[in-house]
Scaffold this motif. Sequence first.
Motif, PDB file in Angstrom:
ATOM      1  N   ILE A 330       0.843  -1.188   0.000  1.00 45.59           N
ATOM      2  CA  ILE A 330       0.000   0.000   0.000  1.00 45.59           C
ATOM      3  C   ILE A 330       0.883   1.246   0.000  1.00 45.59           C
ATOM      4  CG2 ILE A 330      -1.830   1.224   1.220  1.00 45.59           C
ATOM      5  CD1 ILE A 330      -2.523  -1.468   2.561  1.00 45.59           C
ATOM      6  N   PRO A 331       0.774   2.102  -1.009  1.00 47.26           N
ATOM      7  CA  PRO A 331       1.579   3.329  -1.029  1.00 47.26           C
ATOM      8  C   PRO A 331       1.299   4.192   0.193  1.00 47.26           C
ATOM      9  CG  PRO A 331       0.590   2.937  -3.180  1.00 47.26           C
ATOM     10  CD  PRO A 331      -0.036   1.956  -2.228  1.00 47.26           C
ATOM     11  N   LYS A 332       2.308   4.969   0.566  1.00 49.08           N
ATOM     12  CA  LYS A 332       2.224   5.767   1.792  1.00 49.08           C
ATOM     13  C   LYS A 332       1.054   6.735   1.766  1.00 49.08           C
ATOM     14  CE  LYS A 332       5.183   8.350   4.974  1.00 49.08           C
ATOM     15  NZ  LYS A 332       6.543   8.905   5.194  1.00 49.08           N
ATOM     16  N   ARG A 333       0.764   7.313   0.594  1.00 55.49           N
ATOM     17  CA  ARG A 333      -0.320   8.291   0.535  1.00 55.49           C
ATOM     18  C   ARG A 333      -1.664   7.664   0.886  1.00 55.49           C
ATOM     19  NH1 ARG A 333       0.828   6.847  -4.710  1.00 55.49           N
ATOM     20  NH2 ARG A 333      -0.911   6.383  -6.124  1.00 55.49           N
ATOM     21  N   PHE A 334      -1.800   6.360   0.647  1.00 57.48           N
ATOM     22  CA  PHE A 334      -3.041   5.675   1.005  1.00 57.48           C
ATOM     23  C   PHE A 334      -3.008   5.183   2.452  1.00 57.48           C
ATOM     24  CE2 PHE A 334      -3.140   4.648  -3.748  1.00 57.48           C
ATOM     25  CZ  PHE A 334      -3.936   5.744  -4.009  1.00 57.48           C
ATOM     26  N   SER A 335      -1.870   4.700   2.911  1.00 49.95           N
ATOM     27  CA  SER A 335      -1.793   4.210   4.294  1.00 49.95           C
ATOM     28  C   SER A 335      -1.990   5.355   5.286  1.00 49.95           C
ATOM     29  CB  SER A 335      -0.460   3.496   4.547  1.00 49.95           C
ATOM     30  OG  SER A 335       0.630   4.377   4.412  1.00 49.95           O
ATOM     31  N   ILE A 336      -1.499   6.559   4.947  1.00 45.36           N
ATOM     32  CA  ILE A 336      -1.728   7.720   5.809  1.00 45.36           C
ATOM     33  C   ILE A 336      -3.224   8.037   5.873  1.00 45.36           C
ATOM     34  CG2 ILE A 336      -1.391  10.221   5.982  1.00 45.36           C
ATOM     35  CD1 ILE A 336       1.438   9.809   4.918  1.00 45.36           C
TER      36      ILE A 336
END
Length: 429
Positions: A330-336
Amino acid sequence: MPRAEHPITRKEISPNALKVLYRLNSAGYEAYLVGGCVRDIMLGQHPKDFDVVTDATPEQVQEQFRNCRLIGRRFRLAHIVFGREIIEVATFRGHHDSNENAADLGKQTEHGQLTRDNVFGTIDEDAQRRDFTINAMYYSVADYTVIDFAHGVQAIQRREIELIGDPETRYREDPVRMLRAVRFAAKLDMHITPRTGAPIPQLAGLLSNIPAARLFEEYLKLFLAGKAVKTFELLNHYRLFPLLFPCLDGVLNNPQGREMQLIEQVLINTDNRINNDMRVTPAFLLAAFLWYPLEERYQRLLTESGLQPHDAFNIAMSDALIEQTKRLMIPKRFSIAMREIWQLQWRLPRRFGRRAQTLFSHPRFRAAYDFMLLRAEIEGGEAHEVAQWWTDYQEASNEGRKKMANVGSRKPRRKRGPRRSNKVNNGDA
């Protein structure tokens, strides 16, 4: 198939794709539209992406276009960039054989999976290397014909998803083909033939060998195409869903459980939004899938570790993400965004006083509120009460919001006893 026997016209094709075809043809190379764009036009749909295949090598394609970049190691491809549109150009794939060149350019694992596939060949060989019969149709702009190598037109008429070649061998070469079979069946309203579908449950475990980043890209294609409900049913039927979300394996056989109810409802909502041209984010769907596993982990930490609730919840969020990213990167922009949606589930019930306006102004408030509405449908109780309060808050005037926020923030005053004098008597020591 000559021009009179198929529905493809140049009006249906991207002008940039036509430029690529014309230039490659004028340079002496064969060039065809292939795959999904041809299939979709044959189905009466309007394709968004246009892929080109040619006998020119990636380096030779790059010589023809200044706006070309070469990508990929497993599959060497040329991307020709026209602003926001990218035309992908691939060289005809050939068969792997024992000669030294092929051994160097094409490699397989012990399970039969292709780790490199840069063996080039003819259009006939390329057609045999395609995955499904509906994707092995080639359109030539030179004479406006369609070459149908694997009876793709018949498969379209029969609404069939059919693999080219031996299914087990093709799945072992690239296990993602199992996900693609499901995706095409759901997207195109077709059915997977028994021959193509039978090996999938036994070979589903091969997906664990696929890089997590590639599986995340497949997740996006599977669930954000407006057919998420049907896709989930097929993934569950072929035992593929647990390979994407291992933490949910134990809940799939309990359709009345809250986990399955949340999954089904969020998929219905996602389809409705996409099909009505409304914005969706992958983070929301992922947050819903992992919510109850996260909550279960949180309760276990509270019981076993004696942590404070806030600390236990933060640790549970991290654990849920760490476990899931082993399978989907999961890319960071989505996990955040997922963390913020989860954290707001914790904060939305604490809504009185100044907190109400602070929460309402949060950039992720709307997503968190929608998530709370989903929970309210399933859980009732406190979740329903909180969701209804925030619904009323949004509909209220500014003055009404202040009154709502202040109702629960007033604390009863303590009764004070008689004041003690601070004067010191002369006789006091």
